[in-house]
Design an enzyme around this catalytic site. Structure first.
Site, PDB file in Angstrom:
ATOM      1  N   HIS A   1       4.544  -5.226   8.581  1.00 61.34           N
ATOM      2  CA  HIS A   1       4.780  -4.911  10.444  1.00 61.34           C
ATOM      3  C   HIS A   1       3.466  -5.836  10.594  1.00 61.34           C
ATOM      4  CE1 HIS A   1       6.976  -2.416   9.426  1.00 61.34           C
ATOM      5  NE2 HIS A   1       6.665  -0.143   8.464  1.00 61.34           N
TER       6      HIS A   1
ATOM      7  N   ASP B   1       1.764 -15.135   5.803  1.00 61.17           N
ATOM      8  CA  ASP B   1       2.082 -17.395   5.432  1.00 61.17           C
ATOM      9  C   ASP B   1       1.074 -17.419   3.873  1.00 61.17           C
ATOM     10  OD1 ASP B   1       1.094 -17.530   8.351  1.00 61.17           O
ATOM     11  OD2 ASP B   1      -1.088 -17.593   8.707  1.00 61.17           O
TER      12      ASP B   1
ATOM     13  N   TYR C   1      11.161   8.644   1.339  1.00 58.78           N
ATOM     14  CA  TYR C   1      10.823   7.920   0.703  1.00 58.78           C
ATOM     15  C   TYR C   1      11.420   7.838  -1.469  1.00 58.78           C
ATOM     16  CZ  TYR C   1       7.952   5.664   3.715  1.00 58.78           C
ATOM     17  OH  TYR C   1       7.281   4.517   4.990  1.00 58.78           O
TER      18      TYR C   1
ATOM     19  N   ASN D   1       8.074  -5.399  -1.217  1.00 62.89           N
ATOM     20  CA  ASN D   1       8.687  -4.626  -0.237  1.00 62.89           C
ATOM     21  C   ASN D   1       6.624  -4.102   0.162  1.00 62.89           C
ATOM     22  OD1 ASN D   1       7.478  -2.160   1.052  1.00 62.89           O
ATOM     23  ND2 ASN D   1       9.214  -0.863   0.052  1.00 62.89           N
TER      24      ASN D   1
ATOM     25  N   HIS E   1      12.906  -3.218   1.577  1.00 61.01           N
ATOM     26  CA  HIS E   1      12.307  -1.354   2.248  1.00 61.01           C
ATOM     27  C   HIS E   1      12.770   0.202   1.769  1.00 61.01           C
ATOM     28  CE1 HIS E   1       9.216  -3.405   4.537  1.00 61.01           C
ATOM     29  NE2 HIS E   1      10.215  -4.288   4.831  1.00 61.01           N
ATOM     30  N   LEU E   2      12.552   0.777   0.904  1.00 61.14           N
ATOM     31  CA  LEU E   2      13.194   2.310   0.819  1.00 61.14           C
ATOM     32  C   LEU E   2      13.967   2.365   1.999  1.00 61.14           C
ATOM     33  CD1 LEU E   2       9.852   2.526  -1.013  1.00 61.14           C
ATOM     34  CD2 LEU E   2      12.001   2.385  -2.502  1.00 61.14           C
ATOM     35  N   SER E   3      12.964   2.503   3.321  1.00 59.29           N
ATOM     36  CA  SER E   3      13.755   3.349   4.183  1.00 59.29           C
ATOM     37  C   SER E   3      14.425   2.335   5.042  1.00 59.29           C
ATOM     38  CB  SER E   3      12.768   3.907   4.940  1.00 59.29           C
ATOM     39  OG  SER E   3      11.910   3.341   5.178  1.00 59.29           O
TER      40      SER E   3
ATOM     41  N   ALA F   1       3.178  -1.013   4.459  1.00 56.23           N
ATOM     42  CA  ALA F   1       2.389  -1.658   5.839  1.00 56.23           C
ATOM     43  C   ALA F   1       2.289  -2.029   6.428  1.00 56.23           C
ATOM     44  CB  ALA F   1       1.490  -0.142   6.219  1.00 56.23           C
TER      45      ALA F   1
ATOM     46  N   ARG G   1       7.723   0.423  13.416  1.00 59.75           N
ATOM     47  CA  ARG G   1       8.216  -0.452  11.825  1.00 59.75           C
ATOM     48  C   ARG G   1       9.243  -1.034  12.288  1.00 59.75           C
ATOM     49  NH1 ARG G   1       6.046   3.338   8.778  1.00 59.75           N
ATOM     50  NH2 ARG G   1       5.177   5.676   9.379  1.00 59.75           N
TER      51      ARG G   1
ATOM     52  N   ARG H   1      13.726   3.920  12.343  1.00 54.58           N
ATOM     53  CA  ARG H   1      12.501   4.497  11.849  1.00 54.58           C
ATOM     54  C   ARG H   1      11.554   4.698  13.724  1.00 54.58           C
ATOM     55  NH1 ARG H   1       9.665   4.458   6.383  1.00 54.58           N
ATOM     56  NH2 ARG H   1       8.461   6.744   6.968  1.00 54.58           N
TER      57      ARG H   1
ATOM     58  N   PRO I   1       0.937  -1.196   0.633  1.00 54.01           N
ATOM     59  CA  PRO I   1      -0.263  -0.085   0.367  1.00 54.01           C
ATOM     60  C   PRO I   1       0.603   1.185   0.288  1.00 54.01           C
ATOM     61  CG  PRO I   1      -0.414  -1.318   2.468  1.00 54.01           C
ATOM     62  CD  PRO I   1       0.823  -2.117   1.051  1.00 54.01           C
ATOM     63  N   ASN I   2       0.528   2.260  -0.351  1.00 56.83           N
ATOM     64  CA  ASN I   2       0.267   3.448  -0.599  1.00 56.83           C
ATOM     65  C   ASN I   2       2.647   3.471  -1.551  1.00 56.83           C
ATOM     66  OD1 ASN I   2      -0.718   4.744   0.730  1.00 56.83           O
ATOM     67  ND2 ASN I   2      -0.558   4.101   2.472  1.00 56.83           N
TER      68      ASN I   2
ATOM     69  N   GLU J   1      12.726  -9.442   0.947  1.00 53.55           N
ATOM     70  CA  GLU J   1      12.050  -8.162   2.170  1.00 53.55           C
ATOM     71  C   GLU J   1      12.742  -7.123   1.416  1.00 53.55           C
ATOM     72  OE1 GLU J   1      10.456  -8.783   6.029  1.00 53.55           O
ATOM     73  OE2 GLU J   1      10.630  -7.014   6.418  1.00 53.55           O
TER      74      GLU J   1
ATOM     75  N   ARG K   1       5.381  11.131  -2.395  1.00 62.26           N
ATOM     76  CA  ARG K   1       5.107  10.414  -1.101  1.00 62.26           C
ATOM     77  C   ARG K   1       6.370  11.007  -0.737  1.00 62.26           C
ATOM     78  NH1 ARG K   1       5.343   4.866   1.414  1.00 62.26           N
ATOM     79  NH2 ARG K   1       3.935   4.716   3.154  1.00 62.26           N
TER      80      ARG K   1
HETATM   81  C1  DHK Z   1       7.341   1.147   3.458  1.00 62.89           C
HETATM   82  C2  DHK Z   1       5.605   1.993   4.298  1.00 62.89           C
HETATM   83  O1  DHK Z   1       4.912   2.427   3.342  1.00 62.89           O
HETATM   84  C3  DHK Z   1       6.130   1.795   4.648  1.00 62.89           C
HETATM   85  O2  DHK Z   1       4.911   1.710   5.965  1.00 62.89           O
HETATM   86  C4  DHK Z   1       7.486   1.009   5.869  1.00 62.89           C
HETATM   87  C5  DHK Z   1       8.288   0.963   3.667  1.00 62.89           C
HETATM   88  C6  DHK Z   1       8.246   0.782   5.085  1.00 62.89           C
HETATM   89  C7  DHK Z   1       9.174   1.001   3.199  1.00 62.89           C
HETATM   90  O3  DHK Z   1      10.055   2.083   3.514  1.00 62.89           O
HETATM   91  O4  DHK Z   1       9.745   0.812   1.845  1.00 62.89           O
HETATM   92  O5  DHK Z   1       6.904   1.149   7.053  1.00 62.89           O
END
Ligand code: DHK
Length: 166
Positions: free
Chosen positions: A95, A102, A36, A89, A115-117, A92, A126, A122, A23-24, A113, A31
């Protein structure tokens, strides 16, 4: 009628890596760019496709981004088993989504896995990933380059598997 692929072009039978974004992440570029980055998801996927296409033999990228947990579970079930690996990735969902964890455990495909950040630097909520225990490893904090590092690993892993068969 669909044109048959010519020599060297990816076809339905070209092995693929499944890339999943939660998501997002469709909003990447605009964003919270200080967290990010300014790269869009399309930019990242284009970089992955270039690397996959340049591998010898080439790989395809199948990419699914969804804001819906069930759609990602469906993608893992439908496209995961035939893939040579999954780069995910979960955003959210990282977490708290036991459903995604599963699904990944059920298909049992090599999963990385991303993650950008740097989620560990953080907010505390997270720091924990429910997906990490079913992944080979986690890459966090390198922006879009993290996806490329993951793909590079999967290509090397594929090559090693091929070599050990000859
Ligand atoms: C991206 C998200 O949208 C967050 O909810 C995660 C992750 C971190 C990222 O760093 O790519 O906590």
């Amino acid at each position: 009628m669909e044109r048959a692929p010519t020599a060297g072009e990816p076809s339905e039978s070209t092995p693929y890596v499944l890339v999943l974004n939660g998501p997002n992440l469709n909003l990447l570029g605009t964003r919270e760019p200080t967290i990010y980055g300014r790269e869009t998801l399309a930019d990242i996927v284009a970089r992955l496709e270039a690397m996959a296409g340049g591998a010898k033999p080439p790989l395809q990228i199948r990419h699914v981004q969804s804001n819906h947990e069930g759609a990602l579970v469906d993608a893992i079930q439908e496209l995961g088993p035939a893939s040579i690996g999954i780069i995910i990735n979960p955003a959210a969902f990282t977490h708290y989504s036991i459903a995604l964890r599963d699904a990944l455990a059920a298909v049992g495909v090599a999963t990385i896995e991303v993650h950008l950040s740097n989620i560990h630097a953080r907010e505390e909520f997270r720091h924990h990933s429910v997906v990490a225990p079913v992944a080979i490893g986690q890459i966090a904090g390198f922006g879009g380059a993290g996806y490329l590092l993951a793909l590079r690993y999967l290509i090397e892993r594929r090559d090693r598997a091929v070599e050990s068969r000859v």
